[in-house]
Design a protein around this motif. Structure first.
Motif, short mmCIF file in Angstrom:
data_model
loop_
_atom_site.label_atom_id
_atom_site.label_comp_id
_atom_site.label_asym_id
_atom_site.label_seq_id
_atom_site.Cartn_x
_atom_site.Cartn_y
_atom_site.Cartn_z
N HIS A 12 6.66 0.34 1.05
CA HIS A 12 5.43 0.24 0.28
C HIS A 12 5.67 -0.51 -1.02
CE1 HIS A 12 2.80 2.71 2.79
NE2 HIS A 12 3.86 3.47 3.01
N ASP A 14 5.85 -1.39 -4.70
CA ASP A 14 6.05 -0.60 -5.92
C ASP A 14 5.47 -1.41 -7.08
OD1 ASP A 14 6.80 1.15 -7.86
OD2 ASP A 14 8.95 0.79 -7.67
N TRP A 15 4.18 -1.23 -7.31
CA TRP A 15 3.49 -2.01 -8.34
C TRP A 15 2.31 -1.20 -8.85
CZ3 TRP A 15 -0.19 -6.30 -6.14
CH2 TRP A 15 -0.87 -5.83 -5.01
N TRP A 163 3.10 -8.55 -6.47
CA TRP A 163 4.31 -7.91 -5.95
C TRP A 163 5.00 -8.86 -5.00
CZ3 TRP A 163 5.47 -5.86 -0.85
CH2 TRP A 163 6.66 -5.11 -0.80
N TYR A 223 5.93 -7.76 -10.04
CA TYR A 223 6.83 -6.67 -9.68
C TYR A 223 7.56 -6.99 -8.38
CZ TYR A 223 4.18 -4.36 -13.31
OH TYR A 223 3.59 -4.06 -14.52
#
Length: 260
Positions: A12, A14-15, A163, A223
């Motif tokens: 998933h 991560d942001w 991301w 990110y």
């Protein structure tokens, strides 16, 4: 837990995306029925002459929709390492357009990017009103794929968050002079992203170059960019490492029912 966030063979994003925005990259194992060298959760290569069996890929894609709880069939692209961006609305179906990025403001429309070393980059408006997904291998990245995606969005760049998913990392990805020259032609400052290895070859940090180009395009909140496909054969397909191999998919969408 939202259906879209259920556990599974996913990394998933991560942001700090706003509520109702979902994004992840699939892993190579944990689902699917593809045989070696595409084992097991291959979601690409449907049209390659030496690719996976099309019927198996279709089953894998159907399984992806089911286990991820997707609101619709993903909108697949026929990626060509270019800089074309399409705006889409509604579920993916029919012919796959030749493009390397897609944009939508329609909740429930799932955008998809296939990779096995190239950069998958997803974007979201900070108010949750728009998302985009881009495929940026070195040809597209050097030609302006990320900038083209930002320009195709209705959201101003300073209101975007991005991301960068798993891709060939700077400790393993070696390139030649032609590739380095393409990037230096854009800005000599990207020379800091290259480390010499042997005569005429360098390791390249595509993640760093992507951040530089996004910053120049006005996207400051970036990110990810810290997971290497080449060095992690248990989780990721890698064309550079294995040549004949499968593809992961990176998805992003706006939840049609954010309150769920």
């Amino acid at each position: 837990m939202s259906e879209a966030l259920r556990p599974g063979p996913f990394l998933h994003a991560d942001w700090p995306a706003p509520p109702g925005i979902h994004a992840f990259t699939t892993l190579r194992h944990g689902a699917g029925a593809s045989q070696a060298p595409f084992h097991t959760f291959n979601l690409g290569n449907r049209y390659a002459a030496e690719g996976d069996a099309p019927a198996v890929v279709e089953r894998n894609r159907a399984e992806l929709v089911r286990i991820a709880g997707l609101p619709a069939e993903p909108h697949w692209l026929r990626q060509v390492h270019g800089i074309d961006v399409v705006r889409v609305d509604g579920p993916g179906q029919g012919a796959e357009p030749a493009a390397d990025a897609s944009v939508t403001s329609t909740p429930g429309t799932v955008l998809a990017i296939l990779t096995a070393d190239c950069l998958p980059v997803v974007f979201a408006a900070d108010d949750g009103s728009e998302v985009a997904a881009a495929h940026a291998g070195w040809p597209g990245l050097s030609a302006g794929m990320l900038e083209a995606t930002v320009a195709a969005m209705r959201t101003p760049p300073d209101r975007l968050v991005a991301w960068i998913g798993p891709a060939a990392g700077p400790e393993r990805y070696e390139i030649g002079a032609e590739v380095r020259d393409r990037f230096l032609a854009w800005d000599a400052c990207v020379d800091t992203a290259f480390v010499p290895t042997r005569p005429g070859h360098w390791r390249v940090d595509l993640f760093a170059i992507a951040r530089m180009r996004l910053a120049r395009a006005g996207v400051a909140r970036v990110y990810g960019g810290d997971v290497c496909t080449l060095s992690d054969p248990q989780r990721f397909f890698s064309h550079r490492r294995d040549a004949r191999t499968g593809r992961m998919v990176t998805l992003v969408w706006i939840d049609p029912s954010p309150a769920s």
